[in-house]
Design an enzyme around this catalytic site. Structure first.
Site, PDB file in Angstrom:
ATOM      1  N   HIS A   1       0.839  -1.205   0.000  1.00 59.48           N
ATOM      2  CA  HIS A   1       0.000   0.000   0.000  1.00 59.48           C
ATOM      3  C   HIS A   1       0.876   1.258   0.000  1.00 59.48           C
ATOM      4  O   HIS A   1       0.575   2.239   0.700  1.00 59.48           O
ATOM      5  CB  HIS A   1      -0.933   0.005   1.219  1.00 59.48           C
ATOM      6  CG  HIS A   1      -1.901  -1.142   1.229  1.00 59.48           C
ATOM      7  ND1 HIS A   1      -3.161  -1.055   0.694  1.00 59.48           N
ATOM      8  CD2 HIS A   1      -1.771  -2.415   1.694  1.00 59.48           C
ATOM      9  CE1 HIS A   1      -3.782  -2.222   0.835  1.00 59.48           C
ATOM     10  NE2 HIS A   1      -2.956  -3.065   1.438  1.00 59.48           N
TER      11      HIS A   1
ATOM     12  N   ASP B   1       0.838  -6.026   4.922  1.00 62.34           N
ATOM     13  CA  ASP B   1      -0.058  -6.988   4.273  1.00 62.34           C
ATOM     14  C   ASP B   1      -0.172  -6.703   2.779  1.00 62.34           C
ATOM     15  O   ASP B   1       0.234  -5.655   2.291  1.00 62.34           O
ATOM     16  CB  ASP B   1      -1.441  -6.920   4.912  1.00 62.34           C
ATOM     17  CG  ASP B   1      -2.115  -5.576   4.691  1.00 62.34           C
ATOM     18  OD1 ASP B   1      -1.412  -4.560   4.846  1.00 62.34           O
ATOM     19  OD2 ASP B   1      -3.315  -5.534   4.366  1.00 62.34           O
ATOM     20  N   GLU B   2      -0.771  -7.640   2.061  1.00 64.34           N
ATOM     21  CA  GLU B   2      -1.135  -7.521   0.651  1.00 64.34           C
ATOM     22  C   GLU B   2       0.019  -7.004  -0.212  1.00 64.34           C
ATOM     23  O   GLU B   2      -0.132  -6.053  -0.978  1.00 64.34           O
ATOM     24  CB  GLU B   2      -2.371  -6.610   0.499  1.00 64.34           C
ATOM     25  CG  GLU B   2      -3.613  -7.198   1.151  1.00 64.34           C
ATOM     26  CD  GLU B   2      -4.870  -6.400   0.880  1.00 64.34           C
ATOM     27  OE1 GLU B   2      -5.921  -7.014   0.602  1.00 64.34           O
ATOM     28  OE2 GLU B   2      -4.820  -5.154   0.933  1.00 64.34           O
ATOM     29  N   VAL B   3       1.169  -7.662  -0.075  1.00 67.91           N
ATOM     30  CA  VAL B   3       2.334  -7.276  -0.866  1.00 67.91           C
ATOM     31  C   VAL B   3       3.250  -8.488  -1.020  1.00 67.91           C
ATOM     32  O   VAL B   3       3.330  -9.339  -0.138  1.00 67.91           O
ATOM     33  CB  VAL B   3       3.102  -6.114  -0.179  1.00 67.91           C
ATOM     34  CG1 VAL B   3       3.667  -6.547   1.163  1.00 67.91           C
ATOM     35  CG2 VAL B   3       4.197  -5.579  -1.083  1.00 67.91           C
TER      36      VAL B   3
END
Length: 860
Positions: A454, A496-498
């Protein structure tokens, strides 16, 4: 006088002997009534009519009060006339009827009895008034108050003093007849009478009329009826232990706040400010004055599992005592006391011993995607503090924008590096201001700098990725500046989300932060975090690592939730699958991720159930408990009763504390549906089945379910993890739902109706032009189809940069439906084709919402 008395009696006999299906108002001569009576009546008729009035109607006891001032409510009107009798009320009843008020509070009869009218005749006249009001203005609620006791010791009003037994007879009959004649009976007599059966001398100076103290008690006793609230204050979160008592503490008579330690002077000033708000000035002292009612705050010993936040509150007739182990405990106890002070004049006697079951009770806002002003942030933090939430999670950085200024790197917050709200960010001073604002309210502010995921805003600013050597060096500089600048115990690092391309990234930054004596928090699932970093669960279900500490945020994202679903879901949640805190689960955080652009910042609160969800989360995180699994709809168990009771408290708080603020929730626990299906539609979603036929016999349907709620989720979009009401849902099927509504009169009523409450995160398509949704859903009332809204952007392809406008029932104008007097039938059609959405932005939400927009209990 004898002639007039005979006229009254003749009139009463006429009324009492009149029996017909349609009541007719008798004609009485004006000469029967006094000059003062006519002065008041002409005034009442001349005053402009207003809607939604609450009228107090009666004789001198009503006349003698300043009702609008006492309640600080201009809707409340005085229609008392000194010396009036039941005949006088009947003579001027048209003025009440023409105003069509929301409520009428009637107190009459003591003057009738004093004039020699029999108690039975007085009762019959009052019952005639009740019946006539119901006939003429059926939507108006009538409250008949008991006649007050009298006191002969003052040597006045001899005619009234001889009627003590008749007063009791009238009150007894009025109580017995309430249901049959469609009014609510309020027993004020029992609270005003002394041990000898007389009007308590504390409340009168002539034996008949009330002094200021009497009116204060009267207000306190009828307050719940005026505002449709329970007898005792509705407390959120509900304390662990509470015992209500008959005594009442007179706030209006208190003069001092007594403290035993200067360490709680701040809390004493908070109480002082609250008392000033209700019009009472109290001094803060360190010694009690024995003769005065007083409020005492003191540090002492309170035994409780979570001792630092525990408190012990005792309220009796002469004193309020609040004891806690810490100033934080005093602060918590004050929030409960403030809720107990709802009438503004008295506090019901009680003893409360209370503590939280979870020490981590958080609320998170994402300002990376959409900036929020300092005022809006403070509003939410203030409300958090009222409900004992103690963690404010501040998500500051995102792909869209980096919102926190750093002296070394001004390009991070440069307008050209932001995709929305360009140039809007928080300065060093502003973040420090928010940190201090939170500390004043015993809330810990936890900033989040999301890394390495993000972080597209970072990449735009520097031209390289965070996980590169250059990026890691800059991140370390940022973190050093952060740790040196802000007095906060935690830093949330995201993670997160990486895809982790530099396995040293997270270990190195967490080590740096720990060296600066700050704790770290990261999302789970996420990157390679060390055991010291607290995990914040956001997705996975099941067992946790016993070597780690966790915060639960699973299925606690308000941006995904239908407003009516949200309160049900959050209320039933079991944080971390635990009944209370243990060494692995310290609590949870409620989150709002409004990914889509907003047109104006208060859309955060209108389009997401922030405040109703926050209060439900306050209840659950403070009290602990809950139920296993993910509950979206009502369940047939003890939870039904518990939820209904919580919802009643929630509605009181909405009405009392959230006036003028978005609070997208209405009472739904009274709404019961019969569901019929499944009907195989073979992919033809417009195909008609039996329930659409006028000859449909519900008792011979294919199958049926009984469910409760304003929003019914048939199949959750996260099925099977989250279960809808249909246990084994099938594609290409149609279900129907029926219910009935009662209306006191013909007319239009506002409804919330919807079939796909759009999440505020994905770029979901808007509903098709001329339809409720893409599934051919439909609704009929009394056999007539209800047309869908004229969508402002019907049929538009989803776009995250285009703000939502009217797609959700909670933020568009309600649907107006004409109801007939009596019972009205409702039929919902809910077809579905495939459960596979067109893409991830358009999940299939198989659901419907139908409920009065004011939440009034009109359902069967």
């Amino acid at each position: 006088m004898k002639k007039k008395l005979l006229q009254f009696i003749t009139y009463l006999l006429f009324i009492n002997g009149s029996i017909s299906a349609q009541l007719q108002k008798p004609v009485l001569h004006d000469s029967l009534f006094s000059t003062y009576y006519h002065q008041r009546v002409t005034l009442f008729k001349s005053i402009p009519q207003t809607k939604g009035d609450i009228i107090f109607w009666g004789n001198s006891i009503t006349d003698g009060n300043e009702w609008a001032e006492l309640f600080a409510d201009l809707r409340i009107k005085n229609r008392g006339i000194s010396g009036d009798v039941t005949a006088g009320l009947i003579h001027r009843i048209d003025e009440i009827i023409n105003r069509r008020p929301a409520k009428v509070f009637l107190l009459i009869g003591t003057n009738d009895l004093a004039r020699g009218i029999a108690s039975d005749s007085v009762v019959k006249n009052i019952l005639w008034i009740a019946d006539y009001l119901k006939q003429e203005i059926p939507a108006t609620k009538l409250y008949v108050q008991s006649i007050f006791p009298v006191n002969s010791s003052f040597g006045k009003f001899a005619g009234h003093m001889s009627k003590a037994e008749e007063v009791k007879k009238v009150n007894d009959q009025l109580s017995r007849n309430a249901m049959a004649h469609h009014y609510f009976f309020i027993d004020l007599y029992s609270s005003l009478v002394d041990a000898d059966g007389w009007l308590d001398a504390r409340y009168t100076n002539d034996g008949l009329h009330l002094t200021g103290e009497g009116y204060m008690l009267w207000k306190h006793l009828i307050y719940p009826y005026v505002y449709d609230r329970p007898k005792q204050a509705s407390l959120i979160p509900l304390p662990q232990n509470i015992e209500w008592k008959k005594e009442k503490f007179p706030l209006y008579a208190s003069n001092a706040i007594v403290i035993n330690d200067k360490a709680i002077l701040k809390e004493a000033r908070l109480l002082q400010h609250e008392m000033q708000r209700i019009g009472k000035t109290l001094q803060i002292i360190d010694r009690a004055v024995a003769t005065d009612p007083q409020i005492e705050l003191k540090l002492g010993k309170v035994d409780a599992p979570q001792s630092s936040e525990a408190y012990h509150l005792i309220v009796n007739a002469s004193k309020i005592t609040l004891t806690a182990n810490t100033a934080h405990g005093i602060f918590n106890g004050l929030q409960t006391l403030f809720q107990c002070m709802r009438s503004g004049v008295m506090v019901d006697g009680c003893e409360i011993k209370d503590w939280p079951q979870f020490s981590w009770r958080g609320y998170m806002v994402d300002v990376g995607r959409n900036y929020q002003s300092m005022d809006l942030l403070k509003q939410q933090i203030e409300i958090m503090s009222h409900y004992k939430l103690n963690i404010f999670h501040f998500h500051l950085t995102e792909d869209v924008a980096w919102r926190l200024a750093f002296r070394q790197y001004p390009k991070l917050t440069a307008p050209q590096n932001m995709l929305r709200d360009k140039g809007l960010y928080y300065s060093e001073n502003e973040l420090n201001e928010l940190i201090a604002f939170c500390k004043e309210r015993y809330i810990t502010l936890i900033p989040e700098i999301d890394m390495p995921g993000h972080s597209a805003a970072f990449t735009r600013a520097f031209g390289f990725d965070m996980q590169s050597d250059s990026g890691l060096a800059i991140v370390k500089n940022i973190l050093k500046e952060f740790c040196a600048t802000y007095d906060v115990p935690y830093l949330h690092i995201g993670g997160d989300e990486v895809k982790i391309t530099n396995k040293n990234f997270l270990p190195e930054i967490t080590a740096l932060i720990h060296r600066h004596n700050k704790k770290t928090i990261g999302w789970d699932p996420g990157g390679n975090l060390d055991k010291k970093t607290i995990r914040q669960l956001w997705m996975k279900d099941g067992a946790v690592d016993k070597a780690c500490t966790y915060i639960d945020s699973r299925h606690l994202y308000l941006n995904h939730m239908d407003p009516l679903e949200s309160v049900v879901t959050i209320f039933h949640r079991q944080l971390g699958d635990r009944m209370k805190e243990d060494k692995n689960i310290s609590g949870g955080t409620l989150c709002i991720w409004h990914d889509r652009r907003v047109a104006k910042e208060d859309d955060f609160l209108k389009m997401n159930p922030v405040y109703p969800g926050m209060l439900a989360f306050s209840e659950r995180s403070w009290r602990g408990g809950g139920y296993q699994g993910w509950i979206t709809n009502f369940i047939q168990s003890k939870a039904d009763t518990a939820f209904t009771q919580f919802e009643q408290r929630l509605m009181e708080h909405r009405d009392q504390y959230f006036c003028g603020l978005p609070f997208p929730y209405v009472k739904q626990s009274f709404t019961v549906w019969n569901l019929y299906g499944p009907y195989e539609n073979s992919g033809n979603l417009s195909k008609c089945f039996e329930p659409e036929n006028k000859s449909f016999n519900e008792s011979k349907s294919v199958s049926s379910l009984y469910v409760t709620g304003g929003t019914i989720v048939l199949r959750h979009w996260w099925h099977p993890l989250v279960q809808g009401v249909i246990m084994n849902p099938k594609e290409n099927t149609t279900w129907y739902a029926t219910t009935r509504l009662w209306s006191d009169e013909d007319g239009f009523k506002d409804f919330w109706i919807g079939f796909n409450n759009l999440s505020r995160s994905p770029a979901t398509d808007t509903p098709p032009v001329g339809k409720w949704d893409e599934k051919e859903s439909a609704v009929w009332v009394n056999g007539k189809p209800v047309s869908p809204p004229v969508w402002k952007r019907g049929g538009q392809k989803g776009d995250s940069e285009i703000p939502l406008q009217d797609e959700g029932y909670e933020y568009r104008a309600p649907t107006k439906i004409y109801l007939e007097k009596g019972w009205n039938s409702v039929l919902i059609k809910a077809p579905v084709g495939t459960f596979k959405g067109a893409d991830w932005q358009n999940p299939v939400k198989w659901m419907f919402t139908f409920i009065p927009a004011d939440g009034v209990s009109t359902m069967e």
